[in-house]
Motif scaffolding. Sequence first.
Motif, short mmCIF file in Angstrom:
data_model
loop_
_atom_site.label_atom_id
_atom_site.label_comp_id
_atom_site.label_asym_id
_atom_site.label_seq_id
_atom_site.Cartn_x
_atom_site.Cartn_y
_atom_site.Cartn_z
N ARG B 51 0.81 -1.22 0.00
CA ARG B 51 0.00 0.00 0.00
C ARG B 51 0.84 1.26 0.00
O ARG B 51 0.47 2.27 -0.59
N ILE B 52 1.96 1.20 0.73
CA ILE B 52 2.76 2.42 0.85
C ILE B 52 3.73 2.54 -0.33
O ILE B 52 4.16 3.63 -0.68
N GLY B 53 4.08 1.39 -0.91
CA GLY B 53 5.02 1.43 -2.03
C GLY B 53 6.47 1.31 -1.58
O GLY B 53 7.37 1.84 -2.22
N PHE B 54 6.68 0.59 -0.47
CA PHE B 54 8.06 0.39 -0.04
C PHE B 54 8.80 -0.49 -1.03
O PHE B 54 8.24 -1.45 -1.56
N PRO B 55 10.10 -0.21 -1.25
CA PRO B 55 10.90 -1.14 -2.04
C PRO B 55 11.11 -2.44 -1.26
O PRO B 55 10.90 -2.47 -0.04
N ASP B 96 16.43 4.34 4.65
CA ASP B 96 16.19 5.69 4.15
C ASP B 96 14.89 5.77 3.32
O ASP B 96 14.85 6.38 2.25
N THR B 97 13.87 5.10 3.82
CA THR B 97 12.55 5.18 3.16
C THR B 97 11.56 5.58 4.24
O THR B 97 10.58 4.90 4.50
N LEU B 98 11.86 6.72 4.85
CA LEU B 98 11.21 7.09 6.09
C LEU B 98 9.71 7.32 6.01
O LEU B 98 9.21 7.91 5.06
N LYS B 99 9.02 6.83 7.01
CA LYS B 99 7.60 7.14 7.19
C LYS B 99 7.39 7.37 8.67
O LYS B 99 7.92 6.63 9.48
#
Lengths: 272, 375
Positions: B51-55, B96-99
Amino acid sequence: MDPFEVRMHALGLLKRLNASQQSIQKLVTFAVRNFTQCGEDIWTCIVEECENGSINSRINILYFLDSLCETCLLLASRPTSSSSQVNAGIASGLYVKYLAQDVAKIVKSVVPEGREGLPNLISTKQILESWRTKRIIDPQKVDDVLSTLNARKAAGTTSEEAPTGSSARQSSSLARAEVFKRIEEDRERHKRLRERRWVQPITHNPASHHPPQLASFLPLPDTDGALEVSLDIEFENDWETTSDWNEDDDEAAREEAELCFPAEGEGPMDLS
Amino acid sequence: MPTSSTKYHHPYFTPAEVEHLSEKQRGKLSKTQEDKVRQNACGFLEALGARIGFPRRTTATAQNLYHRFHLFFPRKDFNYFDVALASLYVSTKMHDTLKKPRELLSVSYAIRFPDLAAKSKHPGGEVDLDNMDQQVVEHDRQRLLAVERLILETICFNFTSRMPFPYVIKVGRALGATKKLTKLGWRLAIDCYRTLLPIQYPPHTIALGGIYVAALLTSFEQPPQAAEPGCRTSQDIADSLSDHGVWEDQFHVVVQDLEDIAHTLLDLMIQGMQNSSANTSPSTPSSPHPHSSSRNIHAHAAQLPPAPYNADQLIRLKIAMREHEHTPRVRQPLGNADPTAVYAGEDSSTFGRNEGTVRFLFAPQGVVEQGLVGD
């Protein structure tokens, strides 16, 4: 709102558009809400404003289009309970198809030939690349537009002349306020870009409530292009950008192997 | 006077250690029940990532941290979404894919409470936190941060994390695998994170395991294939990787590791097939939406598509493998017999507290003492 009012309102929002998320989202929400009645009209306004606005406002419009497409595709992947006409619009991706048709024209406005377009060149290329990676527009189309841009740039630099005389100095001091505004807007955009750079295209995932299946159970088509989910897109991007096995990998593997399988005779490590 | 102590980062565990530690934390749950919770947690993380599109790296590391957490902390004291969310939060920092926690919570509510999500005005379907009971949200947020702290201590604040995914592509290329085979290997590497394999084997080993299983799946009981130009057949690759060879030195792996990985993955797949056949019921496929294209997969597709493999076939594959497998390698214990002794007894009172000095070192003691690792 009747179509005339919608047009006026859209034009107003477009003229007041800047780099802030607030102003972008306002226009995105308005455009989406009025798509069924006046989508084509609104699109025409956008294209016109792009052709006629200042160089700064044109790049603002391009970034707005980026947000607009993202929202359109998000909606396309969600179930809705609206009327079938609205649904049809949503399923077709709303404004994305207009963008696909007019992308070359818009890029031509945002990056006009010669020196005038230079401030917008790099950002435009970045946005195009991102549209390509996220499959918002067919990659081939993006490549075509990019090669047109590059060909132009190469031809343009050979015939460039430095501005001379007081007229140039005068016009640059008049534009000082614009320049500072542009710097601020660029800063705002870079900040947002950093926050969003890693996001994978999520709009290709079915909005399902089932627990996700094993990745290895997903269908594996024989030919490329039958893209189904974000997983495939991420793999494709990795496939294109990963280098061959090299010395660095060899060293890293050796290091990890040593951490995981200590040599005989080293004995247990004391964790106390 | 609070004492000072030292904790060493423990990047990997031996299968025996994993078994021992898991048993401690399992409590009254059976192994089957434990596995169910584990799969629920991993599935929850996949859904969040989608849903969020994380790698992949973010989701995979989150799953890894989740597994690691329950080597040290009992399952009865935590529910799986709290631990999963905290693992994900730590992972977003590492990669480094901060939420922010509130953003993660909002998406998690949308997954856990689909009726709330359906009412949402957000295009992405996230739940508007302002519409939720503020006490509940704040409580959940505090719990997320508390578990985060515990997770950070289990990894001794070592934020480095190598992933198998690039290695799958590099190794596939080096072995002459087709793109399709490499893609399957990549997906199998993703599925590895639903098991405890990544805390037992280094990423390049996992990568090779993925390629190996992909080669097996596409050649076992299949008619012989012709090699594509410039590539080797699956059968050829499977044969190479089933036995000792130059590839072991080339990639710093041994064949026994691949066998272990293969059996674990096959078990996972067999389990997965048994689960999905329990969920689906015989029905006709839903008719295509008049405006659908390959990009607009509507949510009316009610049934999960059937798994592409046959459970019996996979079991036969496992049996065939056992017939020529190699003696598993002896694993040196990577720590004391009971690493949780560090986190039990008097020490547990210092866990998560701010008194006293605790030095967290980034590598196991042997490595630190040899001066092999800086920081």
